[in-house]
Scaffold this active site. Structure first.
Site, mmCIF file in Angstrom:
data_model
loop_
_atom_site.group_PDB
_atom_site.id
_atom_site.type_symbol
_atom_site.label_atom_id
_atom_site.label_comp_id
_atom_site.label_asym_id
_atom_site.label_seq_id
_atom_site.Cartn_x
_atom_site.Cartn_y
_atom_site.Cartn_z
ATOM 1 N N HIS A 90 -13.085 -1.086 8.236
ATOM 2 C CA HIS A 90 -12.214 -1.844 9.132
ATOM 3 C C HIS A 90 -12.962 -2.219 10.413
ATOM 4 O O HIS A 90 -12.604 -3.193 11.081
ATOM 5 C CB HIS A 90 -10.972 -1.029 9.513
ATOM 6 C CG HIS A 90 -10.023 -0.802 8.376
ATOM 7 N ND1 HIS A 90 -10.190 0.225 7.470
ATOM 8 C CD2 HIS A 90 -8.903 -1.470 7.993
ATOM 9 C CE1 HIS A 90 -9.201 0.181 6.583
ATOM 10 N NE2 HIS A 90 -8.414 -0.836 6.876
ATOM 11 N N LYS A 110 -8.967 1.344 -6.370
ATOM 12 C CA LYS A 110 -9.750 0.901 -5.212
ATOM 13 C C LYS A 110 -10.599 2.056 -4.687
ATOM 14 O O LYS A 110 -10.287 3.227 -4.959
ATOM 15 C CB LYS A 110 -8.816 0.356 -4.124
ATOM 16 C CG LYS A 110 -7.788 1.364 -3.577
ATOM 17 C CD LYS A 110 -6.818 0.693 -2.618
ATOM 18 C CE LYS A 110 -5.900 1.705 -1.965
ATOM 19 N NZ LYS A 110 -4.904 1.087 -1.081
ATOM 20 N N HIS A 111 -11.711 1.785 -4.014
ATOM 21 C CA HIS A 111 -12.281 0.532 -3.516
ATOM 22 C C HIS A 111 -13.641 0.382 -4.189
ATOM 23 O O HIS A 111 -14.589 1.064 -3.799
ATOM 24 C CB HIS A 111 -12.450 0.570 -2.011
ATOM 25 C CG HIS A 111 -11.191 0.974 -1.265
ATOM 26 N ND1 HIS A 111 -10.792 2.294 -1.122
ATOM 27 C CD2 HIS A 111 -10.244 0.225 -0.637
ATOM 28 C CE1 HIS A 111 -9.664 2.337 -0.412
ATOM 29 N NE2 HIS A 111 -9.309 1.105 -0.111
ATOM 30 N N ASP A 136 0.870 -1.182 0.000
ATOM 31 C CA ASP A 136 0.000 0.000 0.000
ATOM 32 C C ASP A 136 0.903 1.226 0.000
ATOM 33 O O ASP A 136 1.386 1.651 1.050
ATOM 34 C CB ASP A 136 -0.881 0.027 1.257
ATOM 35 C CG ASP A 136 -2.104 -0.855 1.142
ATOM 36 O OD1 ASP A 136 -2.958 -0.558 0.300
ATOM 37 O OD2 ASP A 136 -2.201 -1.828 1.908
ATOM 38 N N ARG A 144 -7.062 10.563 0.970
ATOM 39 C CA ARG A 144 -6.612 9.499 0.065
ATOM 40 C C ARG A 144 -7.271 9.614 -1.312
ATOM 41 O O ARG A 144 -6.840 8.962 -2.261
ATOM 42 C CB ARG A 144 -6.925 8.140 0.684
ATOM 43 C CG ARG A 144 -6.249 7.920 2.029
ATOM 44 C CD ARG A 144 -6.827 6.716 2.756
ATOM 45 N NE ARG A 144 -6.558 5.484 2.034
ATOM 46 C CZ ARG A 144 -7.165 4.327 2.294
ATOM 47 N NH1 ARG A 144 -8.099 4.259 3.247
ATOM 48 N NH2 ARG A 144 -6.857 3.248 1.600
ATOM 49 N N ASP A 195 -10.552 -6.421 -0.714
ATOM 50 C CA ASP A 195 -9.845 -5.731 0.355
ATOM 51 C C ASP A 195 -9.571 -6.776 1.444
ATOM 52 O O ASP A 195 -10.050 -7.917 1.369
ATOM 53 C CB ASP A 195 -10.690 -4.568 0.888
ATOM 54 C CG ASP A 195 -9.844 -3.469 1.527
ATOM 55 O OD1 ASP A 195 -8.664 -3.730 1.836
ATOM 56 O OD2 ASP A 195 -10.362 -2.354 1.729
ATOM 57 N N ARG A 225 4.156 2.710 4.048
ATOM 58 C CA ARG A 225 4.545 1.575 4.893
ATOM 59 C C ARG A 225 5.976 1.649 5.392
ATOM 60 O O ARG A 225 6.408 0.784 6.136
ATOM 61 C CB ARG A 225 4.340 0.263 4.129
ATOM 62 C CG ARG A 225 2.901 0.005 3.700
ATOM 63 C CD ARG A 225 1.930 0.087 4.847
ATOM 64 N NE ARG A 225 0.582 -0.322 4.472
ATOM 65 C CZ ARG A 225 -0.524 0.098 5.065
ATOM 66 N NH1 ARG A 225 -0.446 0.963 6.063
ATOM 67 N NH2 ARG A 225 -1.703 -0.333 4.679
#
Length: 519
Positions: free
Chosen positions: A184, A171-172, A73, A141, A257, A81
């Site tokens: 999440h 995405k998404h 990601d 984002r 995802d 990351r």
């Protein structure tokens, strides 16, 4: 190819730790996944992760697996990351620039760095429209909320990244930008019909498809007016087969995802996830947490086929699509081999990222702005939440901020504030200096930031909205407001140049506000 192999090829998995140890090797043998996704927990540094990926690919070849898809990601902005990569502007910052050539530059930086380390898939770009200001998970984002503008940016990112040899992931699907719930944590529900979806959310995904995007990642979001079963898009045949494959004409890889997210794992057992996912048209099940869950997922795929609930041809069709993406990676790398792994590459990219950031900063109420380089003393007020984010870049945050501003202003008092801060001291310090720079960071989710602003308002010279742009609507006066759409060490340096008057703020707000502000 037997069922055991084909079932494993439908899985992309994560792992814990920094090394290819005996347990990890055993799981790779047993699962036979199509690929891996890495996280911060796997990356000690750039040299380390380059060696680790090489070792993993060598081992995969040794046990008879095809070349693995190795994903990260790496969106830029708030999603990265490793602090060792070049810090990149957020998608919304790029949207504010209005310049697709800057998106091309960012995609090229990301692609070059990923490729030289051994990554061949990036879980980017985000193609969601951030149409809900209170969205808890997309926000910066997204490139913005206008379907046409976002489509241009998504298309440019996809085509540039893939030309380098790193496959893009839009995405998404079919959109996570109009939610109030973070998938999440629970299952979001978006109550829009197909006509609105086609006019709005689906346009950037269609642009990605037209740019020949290799992968599309699904959202764990329910669209009951489109699929009356209420199944999340990840498990919806109506959304994936009928709309993504049928209407949009996508022929690449559909990847879920992460399946450990509560919108899925909190509502469905692994057997239901596999059955609905296979029937819906998923090609890759993404499971990032632990090995036992990955092994259970593979067993469920095999059981689903053996029981006759789904035909094995579905698995074979997915494998053919995965092989096609592997072929695209190989062809692109033949044409454009990785650059030499050296500090020079990263130094060059950092300079470019800083220059890009200058073009994204936006000024509202600019007629009242006076450059801070003419001041002798300032107070800088920064939310502790922003301090915590900046600390992820492995910098001394105080030294970084004071160093940037201290090049032009002699006396600086810096406060990182929250509800526990000494308000009296802040007020007293603010009264005794030439100017006050007040930062907000997602104040729409933190009431105290504006409570403090109202206390020091009369002393504030400049406001910096360093997170979501919607904070602007909370500021009820005409003071100059700079928007940065996120902040990192490079964009902070660019911001200081703009605040000092050395550079102009060139960005335009890429989302709609309820009220008008002068630029």
């Amino acid at each position: 190819m037997d069922l055991d192999f084909l079932a494993g090829q439908m899985i992309m998995m994560g792992f814990k730790g920094y090394e290819l140890d005996s347990e990890f090797m055993d799981v790779l043998k047993r699962v036979k996944p199509c690929g891996l996704v890495l996280f911060q927990r796997n990356i000690r540094g750039l040299t380390h992760v380059r060696r680790l990926i090489s070792e993993i690919q060598d081992y995969a070849s040794k046990i008879g697996l095809p070349n693995l898809l190795i994903a990260l990601d790496h969106e830029g902005g708030v999603v990265f990351r490793s602090e060792r990569f070049t810090p990149l502007p957020s998608a919304m910052a790029l949207g504010a620039s209005g310049d697709p050539s800057l998106v091309e530059c960012v995609a090229r930086i990301a692609g070059e760095e990923l490729k030289v380390l051994g990554f061949n898939v990036n879980f980017a770009p985000v193609a969601d429209l951030n149409t809900n200001p209170m969205n808890p998970v997309i926000g910066l984002r997204s490139f913005g909320d206008d379907p046409e503008s976002v489509s241009v940016m998504v298309s440019k990112y996809v085509s540039t990244l893939q030309s380098i040899g790193v496959m893009a992931t839009a995405k998404h699907f079919p959109g996570h930008g109009d939610t109030y719930v973070d998938s999440h944590l629970d299952l979001p529900i978006v109550d829009v019909d197909i006509n609105l979806l086609m006019a709005r959310e689906l346009k950037p995904f269609k642009a990605a498809v037209d740019a020949d995007v290799a992968l599309i990642m699904t959202s764990h979001v329910s669209f009951p007016k489109i699929d009356e079963t209420g199944l999340p898009a990840t498990l919806s045949k109506k959304i994936l087969r009928d709309i993504l494959r049928g209407v949009l004409g996508f022929n690449g890889l559909i990847i879920s995802d992460a399946l450990e997210m509560k919108a899925i794992s909190g509502r469905f057992d692994v057997g239901e996830i596999v059955f609905h996912g296979l029937n819906a048209g998923l090609n890759i099940f993404l499971r990032c947490d632990d090995f036992d869950a990955v092994l259970e997922l593979k067993d469920a795929i095999i059981k689903c086929v053996k029981s006759g609930r789904v035909d094995s041809s579905i698995l074979y069709d997915s494998y053919i699509k995965i092989e096609a993406v592997r072929g695209r990676i190989k062809s692109a790398l033949t044409l454009h081999p990785p650059a030499k792994f050296s500090p020079t590459l990263f130094r060059r990219n950092r300079a470019a990222s800083r220059d890009i950031s200058i073009n994204t900063i936006t000024l509202i109420n600019g007629e009242a702005f006076k450059p801070i380089k003419d001041l002798n003393s300032i107070v800088i007020l920064i939310p502790k939440s922003l301090e915590r984010f900046l600390s992820r870049f492995d910098y001394d945050v105080v030294g970084m901020i004071v160093g940037e501003f201290g090049s032009y202003v002699e006396n600086i008092v810096l406060y990182f504030y929250d509800e526990s801060s000494p308000i009296e001291d802040i007020v007293e310090s603010s009264r005794s200096v030439d100017g006050v720079i007040f930062f907000t960071y997602n104040a729409i989710f933190n009431k105290f930031q504006m409570d403090l602003y109202r206390i020091v308002r009369d002393m504030v010279s400049v406001i910096v909205v360093a997170g979501l742009p919607y904070d602007v609507e909370l500021i009820e006066d005409s003071k100059p407001i700079f928007l940065t759409y996120g902040l990192n060490p490079l964009s902070l340096s660019a911001l200081v140049d703009v605040l000092c008057g050395f550079e102009k703020a060139r960005g335009k707000v890429p989302v709609k506000f309820k009220q008008h502000f002068s630029g």
